[in-house]
Design an enzyme around this catalytic site. Sequence first.
Site, PDB file in Angstrom:
ATOM      1  N   ALA A 193      35.170  41.489  39.458  1.00 29.21           N
ATOM      2  CA  ALA A 193      33.796  41.000  39.481  1.00 29.21           C
ATOM      3  C   ALA A 193      33.713  39.559  39.951  1.00 29.21           C
ATOM      4  O   ALA A 193      32.696  39.141  40.501  1.00 29.21           O
ATOM      5  CB  ALA A 193      33.177  41.128  38.087  1.00 29.21           C
TER       6      ALA A 193
ATOM      7  N   ASP B  82      40.884  40.073  27.314  1.00 32.92           N
ATOM      8  CA  ASP B  82      40.601  41.009  28.404  1.00 32.92           C
ATOM      9  C   ASP B  82      41.819  41.887  28.687  1.00 32.92           C
ATOM     10  O   ASP B  82      42.217  42.062  29.843  1.00 32.92           O
ATOM     11  CB  ASP B  82      40.184  40.241  29.663  1.00 32.92           C
ATOM     12  CG  ASP B  82      39.377  41.109  30.634  1.00 32.92           C
ATOM     13  OD1 ASP B  82      38.909  42.183  30.202  1.00 32.92           O
ATOM     14  OD2 ASP B  82      39.215  40.718  31.795  1.00 32.92           O
TER      15      ASP B  82
ATOM     16  N   GLN C 250      40.415  43.782  43.608  1.00 33.07           N
ATOM     17  CA  GLN C 250      39.105  43.149  43.634  1.00 33.07           C
ATOM     18  C   GLN C 250      38.436  43.344  42.288  1.00 33.07           C
ATOM     19  O   GLN C 250      38.437  44.437  41.726  1.00 33.07           O
ATOM     20  CB  GLN C 250      38.237  43.736  44.756  1.00 33.07           C
ATOM     21  CG  GLN C 250      36.952  42.983  44.990  1.00 33.07           C
ATOM     22  CD  GLN C 250      36.297  43.366  46.320  1.00 33.07           C
ATOM     23  OE1 GLN C 250      36.819  44.207  47.048  1.00 33.07           O
ATOM     24  NE2 GLN C 250      35.174  42.760  46.631  1.00 33.07           N
TER      25      GLN C 250
ATOM     26  N   VAL D 287      41.896  39.611  45.385  1.00 36.50           N
ATOM     27  CA  VAL D 287      43.328  39.320  45.427  1.00 36.50           C
ATOM     28  C   VAL D 287      43.896  39.804  46.755  1.00 36.50           C
ATOM     29  O   VAL D 287      43.659  40.945  47.168  1.00 36.50           O
ATOM     30  CB  VAL D 287      44.067  39.999  44.255  1.00 36.50           C
ATOM     31  CG1 VAL D 287      45.550  39.640  44.284  1.00 36.50           C
ATOM     32  CG2 VAL D 287      43.450  39.579  42.925  1.00 36.50           C
TER      33      VAL D 287
END
Length: 677
Positions: free
Chosen positions: A365, A483, A363, A369
């Site tokens: 923001a 990221d 999980q 999943v």
Amino acid sequence: MPPYIQFLLLLLSSSIFTITSSPPPKNLTLIGSAHFTNTSIILTEQIPTCTSRSYSPNGRILHSYPIRFFNSSLSFSTRFTFKVTPPPPPCIPGDGIAFLIASDPNSLPHSNGYIGLPDSPISDPFLAIEFDTTFNPALGDINDNHLALDVNSIISVASIDLTSKGIYLKSGKRITVWIEYRDPEKIIRVWVGYLDPKPQHPLLSLPIDISKIFNDFMYVGFSASNGRGSSVHSIEKIQFHTFESLTPNMQMETTTSRSCLICYPEDPSFQDSEIAVWNDHHKDNRVLELAFGLLFVTSALIVVASLVTVYCVCLNKRRMLRQRCADRPQMYRFQETEVPKKLKLADIRSATKGFDPNRIIGQGASSVVYEAHLPSCGNVAVKRFSKGNQTGLLGNQFATELATMVGCLRHKNLVQLQGWCCEGNELVLVYEYMPNGSLDKILHKRTNNRSLTFEKRLNILLGVSSALVYLHEECERQIIHRDVKTCNIMLDADFNAKLGDFGLAEVYEHSARKRDATLPAGTMGYLAPEYVFSGIPTVKTDVYSFGVVVLEVATGQRPVNEDGVVVTDWMWDLWEKKILIAGADPKLMGRYDKVDMERMLMAGLICVHPNHQLRPTMKEAGRMLRGGMVPELPMRKPVVMIQSVMPERSSEMVVRLGADESDTPWSTPRTHFSKAN
């Protein structure tokens, strides 16, 4: 497509190759004096006069695209036919011809002779099997008629006298060569003969490990030169094959073009007997060509008519599909051929048991999943984006991730997209399932996790570095991930790393002059300082994030721990105190080589250097982790001045980064950062 159309297309293709004379393949690049004729590839030609004292240009032909040699255990074989036609007296012959595998074609000489190979050591690796027709004692040549193996230098590591084997390179006859490299045995073998079949015993058999020589991607081709001589070096047949997971008894004969990477001419039979009988049956072949020509014209007319019909049907279906999707935002209109699979929401709901909370495996923001099983895909991870404004931030992340994964991303260290769904207010991406979950979860378990050994940690970092090299340098369009962090690094059943989550990725066209400044996005602790204040992502900002991951994996510490200690600052302090090894993860209980651990920590520090210009590329970072030399680090954390280009009050701020960073005004727009997992 109906079976009869498939048959006609097959008939059409076979007719084309029968009535034409070796059309130039589109996947071959000619360099220097090389050019195509109707029956062969000419690398060099005889010069008009032998009195010229200038060097003639080299001739080279290379596969237009690099071939990946280390996607897995890779073996290769090649078979080719060439001919060296010497000049009439008093002219002297040329240098010879070589089969060549090189990492960078631009590093090879263009007009210096030496068979077109470097006459001095270069940093870019290459391997050549040369058929030398000159005698140069300064280069260690044994005579003017020999076979030799070169590795990164024109000074051969092994040479074979061909005269004693009954092979004369300057005879003007067609010579056939077979070259095989078997990765399980780490041996390269070379056979040479005038006609089929392949000789029983190789002339050259030499142990060599190409994994220690080659880069991940290499170019394959041929090179020839005349130097101050004058010979025609021509190639009439080429086949090059690669083999994965080669068994010991598996044959490597290149008798078909089914898996042929380089195939000239594009004739699957590749039989030398056709060459031998060409002159005797030339007239008969003319008759056959006329017959096949008539067949070709008839087949072409039928195929054209059929294709027009099929096109009209497809055009009508596409128009109907566009009409049904007219009410959707433009960002979600994807052609069927551009995506792996468009899945139905009903199937996804069924596979996740109605998005059952008990199936949640991750999980973030913006998404949750779920673990699921789809009959068409097997075990998968279903990434469901949070409900909200689909044209806003979440919708953009969904569209970016889908478009990026569809674009060109096929790499063993990238999580592969299996399908997608956009129905109503649901945005869903379906990825391959990773049994061991994210690196973040397994690295920061509260229990003493002994399964993540130092060797596995190193292999994980090498996998991530390979994925980033692919994104930065090997994709058709450069991709900045933006990221890179441990919770976006997934682990398969064997703890192999796969980088995922491309919701913040930026695709960069190489033709563009510069990137535009934006609000920084990513996760606190992983962001490069210059990116925070300039808003411009680059490959070096990804390198910084990777450096934080390296330090996190080596130390077991989060980028910013519960006490607010930043792992990069902590490691710079240890480096300054000359006790860098003290930062090693205590969960490893000392089960590692101190030299390897210190190299890993130093590689992490050089990647998080405050000055982005002094950071390595991802390829250089990977080499450091594999045991390469790490550049010298400064005695203490450097101080770097950064001019902010952010809007309003921060636009004129000059930030001093380094030893006094704790006193620096920090104006990061936190609302644009995802939560650290």
